[in-house]
Write a protein that holds these residues in place. Sequence first.
Motif, PDB file in Angstrom:
ATOM      1  N   ASP A  41       0.843  -1.197   0.000  1.00  0.00           N
ATOM      2  CA  ASP A  41       0.000   0.000   0.000  1.00  0.00           C
ATOM      3  C   ASP A  41       0.886   1.258   0.000  1.00  0.00           C
ATOM      4  O   ASP A  41       1.171   1.836   1.041  1.00  0.00           O
ATOM      5  N   PRO A  42       1.362   1.658  -1.191  1.00  0.00           N
ATOM      6  CA  PRO A  42       2.311   2.770  -1.252  1.00  0.00           C
ATOM      7  C   PRO A  42       1.708   4.091  -0.791  1.00  0.00           C
ATOM      8  O   PRO A  42       2.417   4.970  -0.283  1.00  0.00           O
ATOM      9  N   TRP A  43       0.381   4.233  -0.947  1.00  0.00           N
ATOM     10  CA  TRP A  43      -0.261   5.512  -0.589  1.00  0.00           C
ATOM     11  C   TRP A  43      -0.198   5.731   0.915  1.00  0.00           C
ATOM     12  O   TRP A  43       0.028   6.845   1.381  1.00  0.00           O
ATOM     13  N   ARG A  44      -0.411   4.641   1.644  1.00  0.00           N
ATOM     14  CA  ARG A  44      -0.345   4.746   3.105  1.00  0.00           C
ATOM     15  C   ARG A  44       1.077   5.108   3.539  1.00  0.00           C
ATOM     16  O   ARG A  44       1.290   5.947   4.406  1.00  0.00           O
TER      17      ARG A  44
ATOM     18  N   ARG B  24      -4.509  -1.153  -3.617  1.00  0.00           N
ATOM     19  CA  ARG B  24      -3.354  -2.075  -3.702  1.00  0.00           C
ATOM     20  C   ARG B  24      -2.917  -2.173  -5.154  1.00  0.00           C
ATOM     21  O   ARG B  24      -3.164  -3.175  -5.817  1.00  0.00           O
ATOM     22  N   PRO B  25      -2.268  -1.148  -5.674  1.00  0.00           N
ATOM     23  CA  PRO B  25      -1.969  -1.105  -7.112  1.00  0.00           C
ATOM     24  C   PRO B  25      -1.149  -2.300  -7.591  1.00  0.00           C
ATOM     25  O   PRO B  25      -1.368  -2.799  -8.700  1.00  0.00           O
ATOM     26  N   PHE B  26      -0.219  -2.757  -6.761  1.00  0.00           N
ATOM     27  CA  PHE B  26       0.653  -3.842  -7.220  1.00  0.00           C
ATOM     28  C   PHE B  26      -0.087  -5.181  -7.215  1.00  0.00           C
ATOM     29  O   PHE B  26       0.215  -6.064  -8.004  1.00  0.00           O
ATOM     30  N   ALA B  27      -1.076  -5.287  -6.330  1.00  0.00           N
ATOM     31  CA  ALA B  27      -1.900  -6.503  -6.320  1.00  0.00           C
ATOM     32  C   ALA B  27      -2.750  -6.559  -7.586  1.00  0.00           C
ATOM     33  O   ALA B  27      -2.939  -7.621  -8.183  1.00  0.00           O
ATOM     34  N   VAL B  28      -3.238  -5.384  -8.009  1.00  0.00           N
ATOM     35  CA  VAL B  28      -4.044  -5.336  -9.243  1.00  0.00           C
ATOM     36  C   VAL B  28      -3.169  -5.653 -10.454  1.00  0.00           C
ATOM     37  O   VAL B  28      -3.564  -6.407 -11.349  1.00  0.00           O
ATOM     38  N   SER B  36       1.733 -13.145  -8.302  1.00  0.00           N
ATOM     39  CA  SER B  36       1.373 -12.688  -6.961  1.00  0.00           C
ATOM     40  C   SER B  36       1.897 -11.267  -6.754  1.00  0.00           C
ATOM     41  O   SER B  36       2.823 -10.820  -7.445  1.00  0.00           O
ATOM     42  N   GLU B  37       1.300 -10.576  -5.795  1.00  0.00           N
ATOM     43  CA  GLU B  37       1.727  -9.216  -5.466  1.00  0.00           C
ATOM     44  C   GLU B  37       3.209  -9.202  -5.069  1.00  0.00           C
ATOM     45  O   GLU B  37       3.966  -8.315  -5.470  1.00  0.00           O
ATOM     46  N   ALA B  38       3.607 -10.210  -4.293  1.00  0.00           N
ATOM     47  CA  ALA B  38       5.005 -10.259  -3.824  1.00  0.00           C
ATOM     48  C   ALA B  38       5.981 -10.389  -4.996  1.00  0.00           C
ATOM     49  O   ALA B  38       7.041  -9.752  -5.013  1.00  0.00           O
ATOM     50  N   VAL B  39       5.607 -11.202  -5.979  1.00  0.00           N
ATOM     51  CA  VAL B  39       6.489 -11.374  -7.153  1.00  0.00           C
ATOM     52  C   VAL B  39       6.604 -10.054  -7.912  1.00  0.00           C
ATOM     53  O   VAL B  39       7.691  -9.634  -8.298  1.00  0.00           O
ATOM     54  N   VAL B  40       5.465  -9.394  -8.112  1.00  0.00           N
ATOM     55  CA  VAL B  40       5.487  -8.123  -8.846  1.00  0.00           C
ATOM     56  C   VAL B  40       6.356  -7.102  -8.118  1.00  0.00           C
ATOM     57  O   VAL B  40       7.195  -6.435  -8.725  1.00  0.00           O
TER      58      VAL B  40
END
Lengths: 186, 157
Positions: A41-44, B24-28, B36-40
Amino acid sequence: MSVSTCPSEPAASNPPRQDGLDVLDRAIVVATQAGLPLVPDPWRAVGEPLGLSGEAVRERMVRMQAAGVIRRVAAVPNHYRLGYVANGMTVWDVDDAHVDRLGREVARLPGVSHCYRRPRHLPEWPYNLFVMLHGRTREEVEQQAERLCELLGAACRDHRILYSSRILKKTGLRLAGRSDRRGQMR
Amino acid sequence: MVALDALDRRLIDAYQRDLPLCERPFAVMAERLGESEAVVLSRLERLAAAGVLSRVGPVFDHARAGASLLAAVAVPEAERDAVAARISESVGVNHNYAREHRYNLWFVMTAADEQQLDARLDALEAELGHPVLRLPMIEAFHIDLGFPIPWYELERA
């Protein structure tokens, strides 16, 4: 007498400057211009030191994007690292009567990353159209310039290609702040 | 050159233009890419560390966020590096290129507003002892959207 649209945020009651950004918007610009923190959550993460919620940061960024202050939020590649090592700033002396129309056409050509009209400073600087060309070799940049030459035709009196011999400093920073430490030398 | 695999390329191609402004931009991003978000996140970190990405974040319109101006100075080659160093150190300078021309140093000066911009340029001009050619933008014809990267062509180069 507050001009703020967010009276719940005391710092924002400072009047916006000419670019329409208030104090908190500017703090967000300063905090993000070198890049977002790469966390879920970069915004937070951006908002925390500013006393803003992630939601508030995001809302402000959406607003800045709608106002055109932010062009896009994106992964910005370093073209030099991708192999585009020939970077030519081409400058053109184009008839004032046609420069706006031709500038729009030039901007659509492949390899063009920036296309701007700027003032001449006669006699030493007659060029009014600036077009950044990117190629893997100087030959490629020259071919692109050739295409531009054809497109501009008789409206263009003269042009030059100014290759960069060294990149001495390059950052995405626009506003000064504490984050002003990511100047890269190459 | 840094070796990039298919996922790296898909990441760069897909997000040169727009990263979603959601919670959660990276999750999207990950969902769209089937990862997965972690991989990105770890990929983005690696690409940034390798210098392939200069950053992941907002691209500001130079003309609307504060004030900025392209400037140039013509200095004798022998003085070039010393003058370049003073320009790079000057507060507000965010780009500085040596170019092959009589005007051999080109830089972008930035400031919070026009008044501060003029003051910074005046001070730098006085410090350098060389006239500074000031080339503000009159019109931008290009909506800087990044440009498509021809990966196959790059490989052949």
